[in-house]
Design a protein around this motif. Structure first.
Motif, mmCIF file in Angstrom:
data_model
loop_
_atom_site.group_PDB
_atom_site.id
_atom_site.type_symbol
_atom_site.label_atom_id
_atom_site.label_comp_id
_atom_site.label_asym_id
_atom_site.label_seq_id
_atom_site.Cartn_x
_atom_site.Cartn_y
_atom_site.Cartn_z
ATOM 1 N N GLN A 177 0.982 -1.062 -0.051
ATOM 2 C CA GLN A 177 0.016 -0.205 -0.081
ATOM 3 C C GLN A 177 0.846 1.244 0.308
ATOM 4 O O GLN A 177 0.788 2.019 -0.418
ATOM 5 C CB GLN A 177 -1.053 0.153 0.894
ATOM 6 N N GLU A 178 1.854 1.364 0.542
ATOM 7 C CA GLU A 178 2.887 2.662 0.470
ATOM 8 C C GLU A 178 3.094 2.447 -0.508
ATOM 9 O O GLU A 178 4.205 3.758 -1.357
ATOM 10 C CB GLU A 178 3.772 2.031 1.768
ATOM 11 N N VAL A 179 4.036 1.534 -1.910
ATOM 12 C CA VAL A 179 4.223 1.468 -3.019
ATOM 13 C C VAL A 179 3.454 2.055 -3.400
ATOM 14 O O VAL A 179 3.844 2.720 -4.685
ATOM 15 C CB VAL A 179 5.315 0.003 -2.831
ATOM 16 N N LEU A 180 2.048 1.774 -3.613
ATOM 17 C CA LEU A 180 0.972 2.582 -4.449
ATOM 18 C C LEU A 180 0.687 3.167 -4.336
ATOM 19 O O LEU A 180 0.470 4.103 -4.947
ATOM 20 C CB LEU A 180 -0.167 1.326 -4.014
ATOM 21 N N ARG A 181 1.267 3.856 -3.048
ATOM 22 C CA ARG A 181 0.635 5.640 -2.458
ATOM 23 C C ARG A 181 1.498 6.217 -3.243
ATOM 24 O O ARG A 181 1.164 7.485 -4.040
ATOM 25 C CB ARG A 181 0.843 5.631 -0.918
ATOM 26 N N GLN A 182 2.831 5.747 -2.954
ATOM 27 C CA GLN A 182 3.951 6.952 -3.682
ATOM 28 C C GLN A 182 4.059 6.649 -5.444
ATOM 29 O O GLN A 182 4.255 7.316 -5.784
ATOM 30 C CB GLN A 182 5.386 6.308 -3.471
ATOM 31 N N ALA A 184 1.152 6.079 -6.883
ATOM 32 C CA ALA A 184 -0.023 6.896 -7.428
ATOM 33 C C ALA A 184 0.546 8.296 -7.183
ATOM 34 O O ALA A 184 -0.200 8.973 -8.192
ATOM 35 C CB ALA A 184 -1.354 6.666 -6.829
ATOM 36 N N LEU A 185 1.041 9.346 -6.145
ATOM 37 C CA LEU A 185 1.685 10.215 -6.547
ATOM 38 C C LEU A 185 3.332 10.758 -7.666
ATOM 39 O O LEU A 185 3.325 11.926 -7.630
ATOM 40 C CB LEU A 185 2.229 10.782 -4.827
ATOM 41 N N GLY A 186 3.252 9.721 -7.832
ATOM 42 C CA GLY A 186 4.468 9.961 -9.566
ATOM 43 C C GLY A 186 6.076 9.863 -9.223
ATOM 44 O O GLY A 186 6.785 10.443 -10.101
ATOM 45 N N LYS A 187 5.968 9.378 -8.234
ATOM 46 C CA LYS A 187 7.347 8.744 -7.670
ATOM 47 C C LYS A 187 8.046 7.405 -8.125
ATOM 48 O O LYS A 187 7.199 6.941 -9.204
ATOM 49 C CB LYS A 187 7.614 8.490 -6.127
ATOM 50 N N SER A 188 9.131 7.830 -8.074
ATOM 51 C CA SER A 188 9.572 6.843 -9.409
ATOM 52 C C SER A 188 10.573 5.742 -8.585
ATOM 53 O O SER A 188 10.054 5.770 -7.438
ATOM 54 C CB SER A 188 11.306 7.317 -9.987
ATOM 55 N N ALA A 189 11.103 4.912 -9.001
ATOM 56 C CA ALA A 189 11.086 3.925 -8.291
ATOM 57 C C ALA A 189 12.395 4.286 -7.329
ATOM 58 O O ALA A 189 12.243 3.518 -6.178
ATOM 59 C CB ALA A 189 11.497 2.831 -8.887
ATOM 60 N N SER A 190 13.314 5.049 -7.658
ATOM 61 C CA SER A 190 14.255 5.389 -6.853
ATOM 62 C C SER A 190 13.445 6.392 -5.692
ATOM 63 O O SER A 190 14.444 6.202 -4.685
ATOM 64 C CB SER A 190 15.478 5.850 -7.742
ATOM 65 N N GLU A 191 13.365 6.606 -6.355
ATOM 66 C CA GLU A 191 12.709 8.217 -5.698
ATOM 67 C C GLU A 191 11.677 7.646 -3.676
ATOM 68 O O GLU A 191 11.903 7.309 -3.166
ATOM 69 C CB GLU A 191 11.680 8.782 -6.079
ATOM 70 N N THR A 192 11.404 6.181 -4.680
ATOM 71 C CA THR A 192 9.936 5.307 -3.622
ATOM 72 C C THR A 192 11.784 4.568 -2.786
ATOM 73 O O THR A 192 11.059 4.506 -1.506
ATOM 74 C CB THR A 192 9.076 4.812 -4.770
ATOM 75 N N ALA A 193 11.867 4.102 -3.197
ATOM 76 C CA ALA A 193 12.886 3.656 -2.040
ATOM 77 C C ALA A 193 13.331 4.686 -1.174
ATOM 78 O O ALA A 193 13.517 3.643 -0.567
ATOM 79 C CB ALA A 193 14.240 2.791 -3.348
ATOM 80 N N ILE A 195 12.037 7.026 -0.200
ATOM 81 C CA ILE A 195 10.937 7.635 1.290
ATOM 82 C C ILE A 195 10.325 6.754 1.812
ATOM 83 O O ILE A 195 10.862 6.772 2.738
ATOM 84 C CB ILE A 195 10.107 7.664 0.312
ATOM 85 N N LEU A 196 11.037 4.747 1.619
ATOM 86 C CA LEU A 196 10.876 3.879 2.164
ATOM 87 C C LEU A 196 12.066 3.465 3.214
ATOM 88 O O LEU A 196 11.787 2.231 3.111
ATOM 89 C CB LEU A 196 9.814 3.357 1.863
ATOM 90 N N PHE A 197 12.761 3.523 2.769
ATOM 91 C CA PHE A 197 13.961 2.941 3.191
ATOM 92 C C PHE A 197 14.461 2.074 2.404
ATOM 93 O O PHE A 197 14.642 0.757 3.452
ATOM 94 C CB PHE A 197 14.065 3.707 3.988
ATOM 95 N N ILE A 198 13.983 0.933 1.304
ATOM 96 C CA ILE A 198 14.330 -0.055 0.371
ATOM 97 C C ILE A 198 14.204 0.054 -0.604
ATOM 98 O O ILE A 198 15.394 1.256 -1.027
ATOM 99 C CB ILE A 198 12.642 -0.963 0.780
ATOM 100 N N SER A 199 15.275 -0.799 -1.707
ATOM 101 C CA SER A 199 16.328 -1.329 -2.399
ATOM 102 C C SER A 199 15.238 -0.851 -3.313
ATOM 103 O O SER A 199 13.885 -0.978 -3.530
ATOM 104 C CB SER A 199 17.245 -2.384 -2.168
ATOM 105 N N ILE A 200 15.793 -0.525 -5.068
ATOM 106 C CA ILE A 200 14.901 -0.034 -5.597
ATOM 107 C C ILE A 200 14.733 -1.930 -6.409
ATOM 108 O O ILE A 200 13.245 -2.287 -6.536
ATOM 109 C CB ILE A 200 15.967 0.392 -6.822
ATOM 110 N N THR A 201 15.570 -2.493 -5.628
ATOM 111 C CA THR A 201 14.786 -4.574 -6.760
ATOM 112 C C THR A 201 13.367 -4.558 -5.760
ATOM 113 O O THR A 201 12.825 -5.292 -6.212
ATOM 114 C CB THR A 201 15.854 -5.097 -6.247
ATOM 115 N N THR A 202 13.290 -4.113 -4.425
ATOM 116 C CA THR A 202 12.750 -4.130 -3.579
ATOM 117 C C THR A 202 11.196 -3.307 -4.144
ATOM 118 O O THR A 202 10.251 -3.659 -4.040
ATOM 119 C CB THR A 202 12.945 -4.274 -2.282
#
Length: 232
Positions: A177-182, A184-193, A195-202
């Motif tokens: 759900q947290e990844v979905l939110r980011q 939907a907000l237009g965040k890239s995979a690297s930006e989401t990583a 923000i959520l302190f996880i890897s791009i692969t995850t």
């Protein structure tokens, strides 16, 4: 020797008329339209206040004769997909205290198109078996110039989307759900990583899982879920 007849109380029909008279005595002083429906032979109109029949341009007797055709004549059938299940659910749950509120579009004599109303309904009277017999509705027209009017169709669409897709959304984990939110907000995979302190692969794994679980084929589809379920 013939036994005297056993005294009985007022008939059900008599009690219905007494209850309607009780409401009718004050209905025209209330700010909205008052409608009483009888559920004995389908959800048919038993009473409507003066303001209501004037809006529709008919008499109460004409409305009563229409039976269930009343709905197809004066109401947008697309709205019924939303509020009819709510009303039937109220009757089925058999709760005197519960209120159900819904939006509906009505065709009035002043507007051959549609006028938005917000309505609230509750159980008013029960039959001899204790089952819901009469319901009472109060309906209020929404000012067409009010900003809410333009938003009602979108709210109804989101509500229908939520109800139809709740089973899919429940499959998501908190992290998804947290990844979905980011997303939907237009965040890239690297930006989401970041923000959520996880890897791009995850992040990419979660995104693939989201598309599969939600059966989403585009960013628009995913954004619908995010809006309907209050992630954004």
């Amino acid at each position: 020797m013939t036994k005297p007849p056993i005294p009985t109380g007022p008939s059900l029909e008599h009690r219905i008329q007494l209850k309607i008279a009780e409401i009718a005595a004050v209905a025209d002083n209330l700010p909205g339209v008052v409608i009483i429906h009888n559920h004995q032979n389908g959800m048919v109109v038993e009473y409507m206040s003066r303001r209501g029949v004037e809006y529709l341009g008919v008499t109460l007797e004409e409305v009563k004769r229409l039976g269930t055709e009343y709905y197809t004549k004066f109401f947008n059938p697309d709205d019924a997909k939303d509020y009819i299940p709510k009303i039937m659910g109220l009757v089925k749950r058999n709760s005197d205290e519960e209120l159900v509120t819904f939006f509906q579009q009505v065709r009035t004599i002043e507007n051959p198109g549609w006028t938005w109303y917000v309505s609230t309904i509750k159980i008013l009277m029960r039959d001899d078996a204790g089952l819901p017999l009469l319901t009472i509705t109060m309906a209020f027209p929404i000012d067409p110039l009010h900003h809410v009017t333009a938003k009602v169709p979108r709210l109804l669409e989101e509500n229908n989307f939520l109800r139809n897709n709740l089973h899919r959304f429940r499959l998501l984990s908190k992290r998804e759900q947290e990844v979905l939110r980011q997303w939907a907000l237009g965040k890239s995979a690297s930006e989401t990583a970041d923000i959520l302190f996880i890897s791009i692969t995850t992040v990419e794994t979660h995104r693939r899982n989201l598309k599969h679980k939600l059966q989403a084929n585009s960013s628009f589809d995913l954004a619908q879920y995010a809006r309907a379920f209050d992630l954004i």
